[in-house]
Motif scaffolding. Structure first.
Motif, short mmCIF file in Angstrom:
data_model
loop_
_atom_site.label_atom_id
_atom_site.label_comp_id
_atom_site.label_asym_id
_atom_site.label_seq_id
_atom_site.Cartn_x
_atom_site.Cartn_y
_atom_site.Cartn_z
N VAL A 190 54.82 79.71 -16.53
CA VAL A 190 53.36 79.78 -16.55
C VAL A 190 52.75 78.95 -15.41
CG1 VAL A 190 51.28 79.18 -17.86
CG2 VAL A 190 53.20 80.30 -19.00
N LEU A 191 53.26 77.73 -15.25
CA LEU A 191 52.74 76.85 -14.20
C LEU A 191 53.03 77.44 -12.82
CD1 LEU A 191 53.72 73.34 -15.62
CD2 LEU A 191 51.46 74.40 -15.61
N THR A 192 54.24 77.95 -12.64
CA THR A 192 54.59 78.55 -11.35
C THR A 192 53.72 79.77 -11.08
OG1 THR A 192 56.87 77.80 -11.59
CG2 THR A 192 56.46 79.53 -9.98
N PHE A 193 53.54 80.61 -12.10
CA PHE A 193 52.71 81.81 -11.94
C PHE A 193 51.29 81.43 -11.56
CE2 PHE A 193 49.72 84.92 -13.51
CZ PHE A 193 50.22 86.10 -12.98
N SER A 194 50.74 80.42 -12.23
CA SER A 194 49.36 80.00 -11.95
C SER A 194 49.23 79.53 -10.50
CB SER A 194 48.95 78.88 -12.91
OG SER A 194 49.00 79.32 -14.24
N LYS A 195 50.21 78.76 -10.03
CA LYS A 195 50.16 78.28 -8.65
C LYS A 195 50.32 79.44 -7.66
CE LYS A 195 51.84 73.57 -9.46
NZ LYS A 195 52.93 72.58 -9.17
#
Length: 621
Positions: A190-195
């Motif tokens: 999720v964090l990687t996708f958001s970035k």
């Protein structure tokens, strides 16, 4: 006071300044007046319209005349037709006032507004899918964590003379570790996708040796592959040597994240295979950008937007020659249908309740994998056939470099949480005896060099269209079989409630099955909705625990199929819907599918047992 003016000119001028075009036609549809705007919008202001003559056709001949005109225009032929006209006496003194308005701006505004509404609706639906995915993927393991914690606490406090062994405690701790590692992976995705979505993620290239460095993310899966009795192999294709790959500039932390995602899926679905369990990771190399690997791994068309995301061309990557590292993960798992392969890498696709999830969990991880490959100048692809395993291949761009001055390679990180989860699993394998019965997977930092077709360049030879059809089993004389089994159970004095546990998550299924048996239930298991329907045809159950999100057939579809089977008999088995979803419309969908009640994850075993007993008692009354 008197005025002398030309009324015709004034009328023309007045008409010309009107925003709408205006024209006056006589009863023969001849133009006797037309404004400038009318002439602009209608290139033939003399009323020389193709349909004008139809207005003079008698009503009884109108359809025939209109059809003749249409056919003549289509076939480009002269039209000879006899028809009756309207009574000219009634229209000689008549005429028409025609107006025409340019509504282009209104139409454009409507189109823009419609697109805005569609975009807002799509954004809302994606947001709902995202929330559903997060809820399902994070709440789902919480039930297993809760049940394992109950076991550990029971053993610590020694309630009711607990007979939980050290092996059970180790297994519970191992399960908790696996669930936490899974949740960490989801949060990282999720964090990687958001970035990535916000263009805030950048690569950190280091001088590395890919063949050696990729063994770090592979090593954390040693205990799991050993426990699942999966033969694991790591090889280097001869293309790696022929391309003379040694030290290169790359961000193998990010590419390792892609490998971890693919390997997690491979283990998950290979462990379901009833035949040989095999996973092979292979690494190859190419000088030119790959378009496919054999056998049949076809990479997605990256497109201009994806190519713009390439972050490997700035100065920190050096000026070495470009090469491409090719990695493939081949498994002998359950395989993927052609239809599912087309949707695998779409954002949140697998999370929607309307989609039958076949492979890859929520779909977020695979979407992140593709975006990371784009960022590293590469692409990803898949080849699979149902029942014949899958091969996921990806490649990424690197630049040749020299050995670091200090002689130490760039670090390839393994998080403390991943290492802890692996250590817990090692302990569980030791206490359960797995280490004594299963060979330790070998992951050499200098893997054997051999021809590995799934990680080398080659021509496309796709035979995926020759799939073998699956024959559905036929069940005959179902009602008689049910009555005979029910009578047999009664004669044997069987009073324990029989529960069918339908759950695709192997960890949840294993833990919950053990807890239900400890609570006195007879438990049968099914991995998906289709297996549940087949079991309901062949066996009698007092209650069915039906998970909602499952591959092959979801819980709602399975519940409807079971209710259809019951139409031919007088029986009714209570179905308890089990879900990690949270929205009211999702609950309503499960109840509409004729489930009797719903329980939400995470739940305690006491709460579950109470619901089962209540449903069984109500069904038998």
């Amino acid at each position: 006071m008197s005025f002398d003016f030309n009324s015709e000119i004034t009328a023309q001028q007045l008409a010309d300044i009107l925003p709408n075009g205006i024209a006056i036609l006589n009863h023969r549809y001849e133009s006797i007046f037309a404004s400038r705007q009318f002439q602009k919008l209608i290139p033939c202001p003399n009323a020389d319209f193709r349909e004008c003559w139809l207005r003079s056709v008698h009503v009884d001949d109108y359809d025939r005349a209109a059809a003749g005109l249409r056919d003549a225009a289509r076939d480009r032929k002269a039209l000879h037709i006899e028809y009756r006209t309207l009574d000219p006496k009634n229209s000689e003194n008549g005429g028409y006032v025609c107006t025409v308005a340019d509504i282009t701006s209104q139409k454009n505004a409507a189109i823009v507004q419609r697109k805005a509404v569609e975009a807002a609706q799509e954004s809302k639906e994606q947001q709902e899918r995202f929330i559903d995915m997060i809820s399902h993927e994070i709440r789902n393991p919480l039930s297993a964590i809760l049940h394992c914690t109950e076991d550990i606490l029971e053993a610590v406090h020694d309630k009711k003379g607990s007979d939980i062994s050290r092996h059970d405690i180790a297994e519970s701790a191992e399960t908790i570790g696996l669930c936490i590692a899974h949740q960490k992976k989801i949060v990282n995705d999720v964090l990687t996708f958001s970035k990535l979505d916000a263009s805030m993620l950048s690569l950190s290239p280091r001088s590395v040796q890919p063949k050696q460095a990729l063994t770090s993310p592979l090593a954390i899966f040693r205990p799991e592959t050993r426990k699942q009795h999966i033969h694991f192999d790591y090889v280097a294709d001869i293309s790696y040597d022929t391309s003379k790959i040694d030290w290169v500039m790359a961000d193998l932390d990010r590419m390792g994240q892609v490998l971890v995602n693919l390997l997690s899926n491979a283990i998950k679905f290979t462990s379901q295979s009833k035949d040989e369990r095999l996973i092979r990771v292979s690494i190859g190399a190419a000088i030119d950008r790959p378009t496919s690997y054999p056998p049949n791994v076809v990479f997605f068309e990256s497109g201009k937007e994806a190519l713009k995301e390439d972050g490997t061309d700035n100065c920190e990557w050096g000026s070495g020659d470009v090469a491409y590292i090719m990695v493939a993960v081949k498994d002998s798992g359950i395989g993927i249908s052609d239809h599912a392969q087309k949707n695998l890498f779409k954002r949140f696709n697998q999370a929607t309740p309307k989609t039958e999830s076949v492979y890859g969990g929520s779909g977020l991880g695979l979407n992140v994998c593709r975006k990371l490959c784009h960022l590293h100048g590469g692409e990803i692809g898949v080849s699979s056939r149902e029942g014949h395993g899958s091969t996921f291949g990806f490649f990424f761009k690197v630049r040749r470099s020299s050995k670091p001055a200090d002689g130490t390679p760039g670090r390839q990180s393994t998080s403390q949480m991943d290492q802890l989860a692996a250590d817990i699993q090692v302990l569980g394998n030791e206490m359960s005896g797995v280490n004594r019965t299963t060979e330790e997977p070998v992951i050499s930092k200098n893997p054997a060099v051999k021809r590995a077709g799934e990680s080398e360049l080659g021509p496309l030879d796709d035979d995926r269209t020759t799939h073998t059809g699956i024959l559905a089993s036929q069940v005959t004389d179902e009602k008689a079989d049910r009555d005979r089994r029910r009578s047999s159970r009664s004669e044997e004095g069987d009073t324990n409630n029989r529960v069918l546990l339908v759950e695709d998550n192997i960890i949840n299924r294993r833990v919950l099955s053990r807890k239900l048996r400890s609570a006195g239930f007879q438990v049968s298991e099914a991995c998906n909705g289709q297996e549940a329907v087949d079991s309901a045809q062949l066996h009698d159950f007092d209650c069915i625990l039906m998970d909602q999100e499952m591959p092959v057939m979801n819980g709602c579809t399975a519940a409807r199929a079971i209710r259809d089977l019951e139409k031919d008999s007088s029986g009714h088995v209570p179905i308890l819907g089990v879900t990690a979803n949270v929205r009211a419309d999702q609950d309503a969908e499960m109840l509409d599918a004729k489930m009797d009640d719903i329980i939400h994850k995470p739940y305690s075993i006491g709460e579950l047992v109470q619901k089962i007993n209540s449903m069984v008692k109500h069904s038998g009354s």
